[in-house]
Design a protein around this motif. Structure first.
Motif, short mmCIF file in Angstrom:
data_model
loop_
_atom_site.label_atom_id
_atom_site.label_comp_id
_atom_site.label_asym_id
_atom_site.label_seq_id
_atom_site.Cartn_x
_atom_site.Cartn_y
_atom_site.Cartn_z
N LEU A 1 66.76 -86.20 5.00
CA LEU A 1 68.08 -86.82 5.00
C LEU A 1 69.17 -85.76 4.87
CD1 LEU A 1 67.31 -89.91 2.75
CD2 LEU A 1 67.83 -89.94 5.21
N ALA A 2 68.94 -84.78 4.00
CA ALA A 2 69.91 -83.69 3.86
C ALA A 2 70.02 -82.90 5.15
CB ALA A 2 69.51 -82.78 2.69
N GLY A 3 68.89 -82.63 5.78
CA GLY A 3 68.91 -81.92 7.06
C GLY A 3 69.61 -82.71 8.14
N ALA A 4 69.39 -84.03 8.16
CA ALA A 4 70.06 -84.88 9.14
C ALA A 4 71.58 -84.86 8.92
CB ALA A 4 69.53 -86.30 9.07
N ALA A 5 71.99 -84.89 7.66
CA ALA A 5 73.43 -84.82 7.36
C ALA A 5 74.01 -83.50 7.85
CB ALA A 5 73.66 -84.98 5.85
N ALA A 6 73.27 -82.41 7.68
CA ALA A 6 73.72 -81.11 8.19
C ALA A 6 73.81 -81.15 9.72
CB ALA A 6 72.78 -80.01 7.72
N GLY A 7 72.84 -81.79 10.35
CA GLY A 7 72.88 -81.93 11.81
C GLY A 7 74.08 -82.74 12.27
N TRP A 8 74.39 -83.82 11.55
CA TRP A 8 75.57 -84.62 11.86
C TRP A 8 76.82 -83.76 11.78
CZ3 TRP A 8 77.52 -89.55 12.92
CH2 TRP A 8 76.57 -90.54 13.21
N MET A 9 76.93 -82.97 10.73
CA MET A 9 78.12 -82.14 10.53
C MET A 9 78.21 -81.03 11.58
SD MET A 9 79.64 -83.61 8.32
CE MET A 9 80.17 -83.87 6.69
N ALA A 10 77.12 -80.34 11.80
CA ALA A 10 77.13 -79.22 12.74
C ALA A 10 77.48 -79.67 14.15
CB ALA A 10 75.77 -78.51 12.74
N ALA A 11 76.99 -80.83 14.54
CA ALA A 11 77.22 -81.34 15.90
C ALA A 11 78.48 -82.21 15.99
CB ALA A 11 76.02 -82.16 16.35
N LEU B 1 64.59 -81.98 10.91
CA LEU B 1 63.30 -81.29 10.93
C LEU B 1 63.38 -79.93 10.24
CD1 LEU B 1 60.35 -81.22 11.91
CD2 LEU B 1 61.20 -80.06 13.95
N VAL B 2 64.28 -79.09 10.70
CA VAL B 2 64.38 -77.72 10.15
C VAL B 2 64.87 -77.76 8.71
CG1 VAL B 2 65.53 -75.48 10.40
CG2 VAL B 2 64.69 -76.69 12.44
N GLY B 3 65.94 -78.51 8.48
CA GLY B 3 66.45 -78.63 7.12
C GLY B 3 65.42 -79.23 6.18
N GLY B 4 64.73 -80.26 6.67
CA GLY B 4 63.71 -80.91 5.85
C GLY B 4 62.59 -79.96 5.47
N MET B 5 62.12 -79.21 6.44
CA MET B 5 61.01 -78.29 6.17
C MET B 5 61.43 -77.15 5.25
SD MET B 5 58.38 -79.59 7.42
CE MET B 5 58.02 -80.91 8.56
N VAL B 6 62.63 -76.62 5.46
CA VAL B 6 63.13 -75.54 4.60
C VAL B 6 63.28 -76.05 3.16
CG1 VAL B 6 65.13 -74.07 4.12
CG2 VAL B 6 64.19 -74.20 6.44
N LEU B 7 63.90 -77.21 3.02
CA LEU B 7 64.09 -77.76 1.67
C LEU B 7 62.76 -78.12 1.01
CD1 LEU B 7 67.28 -79.90 2.27
CD2 LEU B 7 67.08 -77.84 0.84
N ARG B 8 61.82 -78.62 1.80
CA ARG B 8 60.48 -78.90 1.23
C ARG B 8 59.84 -77.60 0.75
NH1 ARG B 8 57.78 -83.70 1.98
NH2 ARG B 8 55.78 -82.63 2.02
N ALA B 9 59.94 -76.54 1.53
CA ALA B 9 59.34 -75.26 1.13
C ALA B 9 60.03 -74.72 -0.12
CB ALA B 9 59.45 -74.26 2.28
N LEU B 10 61.35 -74.83 -0.18
CA LEU B 10 62.09 -74.32 -1.34
C LEU B 10 61.82 -75.11 -2.62
CD1 LEU B 10 65.55 -73.53 0.31
CD2 LEU B 10 63.82 -71.88 -0.48
N THR B 11 61.37 -76.34 -2.46
CA THR B 11 61.09 -77.19 -3.64
C THR B 11 59.59 -77.36 -3.86
OG1 THR B 11 61.34 -79.20 -2.31
CG2 THR B 11 63.29 -78.42 -3.51
N ALA B 12 58.80 -76.47 -3.29
CA ALA B 12 57.35 -76.43 -3.48
C ALA B 12 56.65 -77.70 -3.02
CB ALA B 12 57.00 -76.11 -4.93
N GLN B 13 57.18 -78.34 -1.99
CA GLN B 13 56.49 -79.48 -1.37
C GLN B 13 55.67 -78.94 -0.20
OE1 GLN B 13 58.75 -83.16 -0.80
NE2 GLN B 13 60.48 -82.16 -1.80
N THR B 14 54.72 -79.73 0.22
CA THR B 14 53.80 -79.31 1.27
C THR B 14 54.50 -79.11 2.60
OG1 THR B 14 52.05 -80.56 0.19
CG2 THR B 14 51.66 -79.91 2.47
N VAL B 15 54.26 -77.94 3.21
CA VAL B 15 54.72 -77.64 4.56
C VAL B 15 53.56 -76.94 5.26
CG1 VAL B 15 56.40 -76.41 5.98
CG2 VAL B 15 57.10 -77.35 3.78
N VAL B 16 52.79 -77.72 6.01
CA VAL B 16 51.66 -77.18 6.74
C VAL B 16 51.81 -77.55 8.22
CG1 VAL B 16 50.07 -77.18 4.78
CG2 VAL B 16 50.25 -79.20 6.21
#
Length: 133
Positions: A56-66, A87-102
């Motif tokens: 959701l945070a990544g989607a908000a960033a996408g809304w703003m950027a575009a 997608l990109v924001g979600g995966m980066v934030l998941r990695a930064l918060t120690a959630q699974t990114v495989v």
């Protein structure tokens, strides 16, 4: 003589932006819920929110950027940036918060979010084209 083009009323534009943003939010929540259900995770409501927030945070960033509010139903001008942002924001934030990114999760998320966030916009564009015929 040039034909006069009428602009949609501001309330119609605002309603379209709100509906598109709400649809994106609901579809990202659905993506998270489907994924959690497929893996038989507990905490249905809180768990879905914990899974969805990075996307959701990544989607908000996408809304703003575009500046997606300018053409919120465009698959290219809004759908693709919101998809890539989620997608990109979600995966980066998941990695930064120690959630699974495989890799398998990245592949599934890439496809599912594309179908959801770009797909409904493409469907709407098709319906509009068919109605104009």
């Amino acid at each position: 003589m040039d034909s006069l083009k009428t602009k949609p009323a501001p309330t119609v534009v605002a309603r379209t932006v709100i509906l598109a943003a709400a649809t994106d939010l609901i579809l990202i929540l659905a993506f998270a819920a489907i994924g959690r259900d497929a893996h038989h995770r507990e905490e249905p409501v809180l768990g879905v929110l914990l899974t969805a927030w990075p996307f959701l945070a990544g989607a908000a960033a996408g809304w703003m950027a575009a500046r997606a509010w300018r053409n919120p139903l465009s698959a290219l001008r809004a759908g693709v940036p919101v998809w890539v942002g989620s997608l990109v924001g979600g995966m980066v934030l998941r990695a930064l918060t120690a959630q699974t990114v495989v890799l398998p999760f990245i592949i599934v998320a890439t496809l599912a979010l594309a179908v959801f966030l770009v797909g409904y916009r493409l469907l709407l564009a098709g319906v509009v084209r068919l109605r104009r015929r």
